[in-house]
Design a protein around this motif. Structure first.
Motif, PDB file in Angstrom:
ATOM      1  N   ILE A  51      14.392  10.789   3.583  1.00 41.08           N
ATOM      2  CA  ILE A  51      13.757  11.675   2.889  1.00 41.08           C
ATOM      3  C   ILE A  51      12.448  11.715   3.485  1.00 41.08           C
ATOM      4  CG2 ILE A  51      11.818  10.718   1.514  1.00 41.08           C
ATOM      5  CD1 ILE A  51      13.082   8.075   0.438  1.00 41.08           C
ATOM      6  N   SER A  52      11.954  12.082   4.486  1.00 37.77           N
ATOM      7  CA  SER A  52      11.125  12.650   5.457  1.00 37.77           C
ATOM      8  C   SER A  52      12.028  14.213   5.662  1.00 37.77           C
ATOM      9  CB  SER A  52      10.576  12.005   6.544  1.00 37.77           C
ATOM     10  OG  SER A  52      10.370  10.679   6.334  1.00 37.77           O
ATOM     11  N   GLU A  53      13.150  13.793   6.354  1.00 40.08           N
ATOM     12  CA  GLU A  53      13.284  15.435   6.809  1.00 40.08           C
ATOM     13  C   GLU A  53      13.814  16.290   5.015  1.00 40.08           C
ATOM     14  OE1 GLU A  53      16.514  15.384   9.513  1.00 40.08           O
ATOM     15  OE2 GLU A  53      16.964  13.601   8.510  1.00 40.08           O
ATOM     16  N   LEU A  54      14.004  15.749   4.466  1.00 38.56           N
ATOM     17  CA  LEU A  54      13.181  16.641   3.046  1.00 38.56           C
ATOM     18  C   LEU A  54      12.079  17.059   2.582  1.00 38.56           C
ATOM     19  CD1 LEU A  54      15.678  14.187   0.956  1.00 38.56           C
ATOM     20  CD2 LEU A  54      16.275  16.366   1.287  1.00 38.56           C
ATOM     21  N   LEU A  55      11.382  16.306   2.908  1.00 38.70           N
ATOM     22  CA  LEU A  55      10.153  16.522   2.469  1.00 38.70           C
ATOM     23  C   LEU A  55       9.415  18.149   3.644  1.00 38.70           C
ATOM     24  CD1 LEU A  55       8.135  13.155   2.744  1.00 38.70           C
ATOM     25  CD2 LEU A  55       8.383  14.182   0.467  1.00 38.70           C
ATOM     26  N   ARG A  56       9.978  17.227   4.864  1.00 37.71           N
ATOM     27  CA  ARG A  56       9.035  18.517   5.615  1.00 37.71           C
ATOM     28  C   ARG A  56       9.820  19.801   5.550  1.00 37.71           C
ATOM     29  NH1 ARG A  56      12.017  19.900  11.133  1.00 37.71           N
ATOM     30  NH2 ARG A  56      13.701  18.609   9.869  1.00 37.71           N
ATOM     31  N   GLU A  57      11.353  19.798   5.163  1.00 38.73           N
ATOM     32  CA  GLU A  57      12.321  21.169   5.305  1.00 38.73           C
ATOM     33  C   GLU A  57      12.175  21.643   3.500  1.00 38.73           C
ATOM     34  OE1 GLU A  57      15.824  19.573   5.290  1.00 38.73           O
ATOM     35  OE2 GLU A  57      16.343  19.118   7.067  1.00 38.73           O
ATOM     36  N   ARG A  58      11.654  20.602   2.180  1.00 37.73           N
ATOM     37  CA  ARG A  58      11.021  21.544   0.925  1.00 37.73           C
ATOM     38  C   ARG A  58       9.795  21.804   0.545  1.00 37.73           C
ATOM     39  NH1 ARG A  58      16.232  19.569  -1.698  1.00 37.73           N
ATOM     40  NH2 ARG A  58      17.840  20.180  -0.355  1.00 37.73           N
ATOM     41  N   GLY A  59       8.825  21.397   1.441  1.00 42.81           N
ATOM     42  CA  GLY A  59       7.590  21.444   0.950  1.00 42.81           C
ATOM     43  C   GLY A  59       7.128  21.091   0.355  1.00 42.81           C
ATOM     44  N   VAL A  60       7.257  19.273   0.493  1.00 47.46           N
ATOM     45  CA  VAL A  60       6.308  17.911  -0.441  1.00 47.46           C
ATOM     46  C   VAL A  60       5.575  17.211   0.262  1.00 47.46           C
ATOM     47  CG1 VAL A  60       7.104  15.801  -1.910  1.00 47.46           C
ATOM     48  CG2 VAL A  60       9.142  17.985  -0.962  1.00 47.46           C
ATOM     49  N   ARG A  61       4.180  17.447  -0.780  1.00 40.32           N
ATOM     50  CA  ARG A  61       3.028  16.773  -0.363  1.00 40.32           C
ATOM     51  C   ARG A  61       3.173  15.293  -0.739  1.00 40.32           C
ATOM     52  NH1 ARG A  61      -1.763  20.505  -1.315  1.00 40.32           N
ATOM     53  NH2 ARG A  61      -0.873  22.758  -2.192  1.00 40.32           N
ATOM     54  N   THR A  62       2.353  14.854   0.192  1.00 40.02           N
ATOM     55  CA  THR A  62       2.763  12.951   0.364  1.00 40.02           C
ATOM     56  C   THR A  62       1.192  12.861  -0.858  1.00 40.02           C
ATOM     57  OG1 THR A  62       2.413  12.277   2.416  1.00 40.02           O
ATOM     58  CG2 THR A  62       4.304  12.159   1.208  1.00 40.02           C
ATOM     59  N   TYR A  63       1.378  11.376  -1.085  1.00 40.83           N
ATOM     60  CA  TYR A  63      -0.259  10.817  -1.449  1.00 40.83           C
ATOM     61  C   TYR A  63       0.051   9.517  -1.904  1.00 40.83           C
ATOM     62  CZ  TYR A  63      -4.229  10.150  -4.536  1.00 40.83           C
ATOM     63  OH  TYR A  63      -5.692   9.762  -4.955  1.00 40.83           O
ATOM     64  N   VAL A  64      -1.183   8.645  -1.452  1.00 42.01           N
ATOM     65  CA  VAL A  64      -1.132   7.087  -1.885  1.00 42.01           C
ATOM     66  C   VAL A  64      -2.588   7.198  -2.797  1.00 42.01           C
ATOM     67  CG1 VAL A  64      -1.016   4.933  -0.752  1.00 42.01           C
ATOM     68  CG2 VAL A  64       0.467   6.680   0.072  1.00 42.01           C
ATOM     69  N   GLY A  65      -2.063   6.723  -3.838  1.00 45.52           N
ATOM     70  CA  GLY A  65      -3.189   6.573  -4.934  1.00 45.52           C
ATOM     71  C   GLY A  65      -3.996   5.131  -4.603  1.00 45.52           C
ATOM     72  N   SER A  66      -5.211   5.440  -4.951  1.00 38.25           N
ATOM     73  CA  SER A  66      -6.268   3.764  -5.075  1.00 38.25           C
ATOM     74  C   SER A  66      -5.783   2.773  -5.855  1.00 38.25           C
ATOM     75  CB  SER A  66      -6.668   4.479  -6.273  1.00 38.25           C
ATOM     76  OG  SER A  66      -8.146   3.325  -6.760  1.00 38.25           O
ATOM     77  N   GLY A  67      -6.031   1.270  -3.813  1.00 35.46           N
ATOM     78  CA  GLY A  67      -5.238   0.247  -4.735  1.00 35.46           C
ATOM     79  C   GLY A  67      -3.626   0.580  -4.548  1.00 35.46           C
ATOM     80  N   VAL A  68      -3.237   0.754  -3.769  1.00 33.93           N
ATOM     81  CA  VAL A  68      -1.918   1.277  -3.734  1.00 33.93           C
ATOM     82  C   VAL A  68      -0.976   0.719  -1.852  1.00 33.93           C
ATOM     83  CG1 VAL A  68       0.018   2.684  -3.927  1.00 33.93           C
ATOM     84  CG2 VAL A  68      -1.517   2.644  -5.645  1.00 33.93           C
ATOM     85  N   ARG A  69      -0.048   0.879  -1.968  1.00 31.71           N
ATOM     86  CA  ARG A  69       0.142  -0.130  -0.302  1.00 31.71           C
ATOM     87  C   ARG A  69       0.889   0.882   0.306  1.00 31.71           C
ATOM     88  NH1 ARG A  69      -0.057  -5.066   1.197  1.00 31.71           N
ATOM     89  NH2 ARG A  69       2.649  -4.841   1.212  1.00 31.71           N
ATOM     90  N   CYS A  70       1.448   1.833   0.952  1.00 31.38           N
ATOM     91  CA  CYS A  70       2.731   2.382   1.600  1.00 31.38           C
ATOM     92  C   CYS A  70       2.680   2.086   2.997  1.00 31.38           C
ATOM     93  CB  CYS A  70       2.459   3.973   1.700  1.00 31.38           C
ATOM     94  SG  CYS A  70       3.306   5.288   2.506  1.00 31.38           S
ATOM     95  N   ILE A  71       3.504   0.635   2.982  1.00 32.54           N
ATOM     96  CA  ILE A  71       3.731  -0.184   4.275  1.00 32.54           C
ATOM     97  C   ILE A  71       5.393   0.226   4.925  1.00 32.54           C
ATOM     98  CG2 ILE A  71       3.910  -1.912   5.688  1.00 32.54           C
ATOM     99  CD1 ILE A  71       0.612  -1.296   4.132  1.00 32.54           C
TER     100      ILE A  71
END
Length: 176
Positions: A51-71
């Motif tokens: 998935i990370s490779e796709l983000l880098r190649e295609r230009g996708v921003r990432t965001y973690v919202g209020s009270g949310v966990r990304c572990i």
């Protein structure tokens, strides 16, 4: 905030998620850089890399919202948020890329070393152990290949060596 999410990845990151994500990306008609909102306690390290490779190649921003966990595996994905732009440089169009990852002040992004879940009480034959060892080395190699890449407009890699060092020091399911 979540109303700016083009795509949401929530729950456990599992085998096949990268293919689903790529299919979703192809269906988006947005000409800008879509935003992937993350809400996951982790999952497959290999899928996170894909998935990370796709983000880098295609230009996708990432965001973690209020009270949310990304572990765990989710934090790997978070680090590869990318913005791709075309800029006019003396009449010539040049493609640039920059980091595009953000999180709400009360979100949590947590890192720890990848782990292998092993059932207690089960005996493993040498071929199984060797297969798991090979998979672990292959995964780390793939990760290091993309972690050390840099966006076009940056001197820093996507995954700074200091962060990788701290991540690999954090054993178990705790995170920093």
């Amino acid at each position: 905030n979540t109303e700016n999410c083009t795509i949401t990845l929530s729950g456990t990151i599992e085998s096949g998620d990268a293919q689903k994500f790529e299919k979703t990306l192809r269906s988006i008609r947005d000409e800008g850089n879509p935003t992937l909102c993350l809400d996951s306690s982790g999952g497959s390290f290999q899928e996170a890399i894909a998935i990370s490779e796709l983000l880098r190649e295609r230009g996708v921003r990432t965001y973690v919202g209020s009270g949310v966990r990304c572990i765990s595996a989710c934090s790997i994905v978070f680090m590869f948020g990318t913005k791709i732009s075309v800029v006019d440089f003396f009449g010539e169009n040049i493609i640039t890329s920059t980091f595009a990852r953000s999180m709400h002040v009360d979100a949590k992004v947590g890192f720890h070393r990848p782990a292998i879940n092993v059932s207690q009480g089960r005996a493993f034959n040498p071929d199984e152990v060797e297969g798991v060892f090979d998979l672990a080395l292959e995964s780390i190699w793939q990760f290091l290949q993309i972690a050390n890449t840099r966006p076009i407009m940056s001197d820093s890699p996507y995954f700074p060596p200091e962060l990788l060092e701290k991540m690999l020091e954090m054993k178990g399911m705790g995170s920093f």
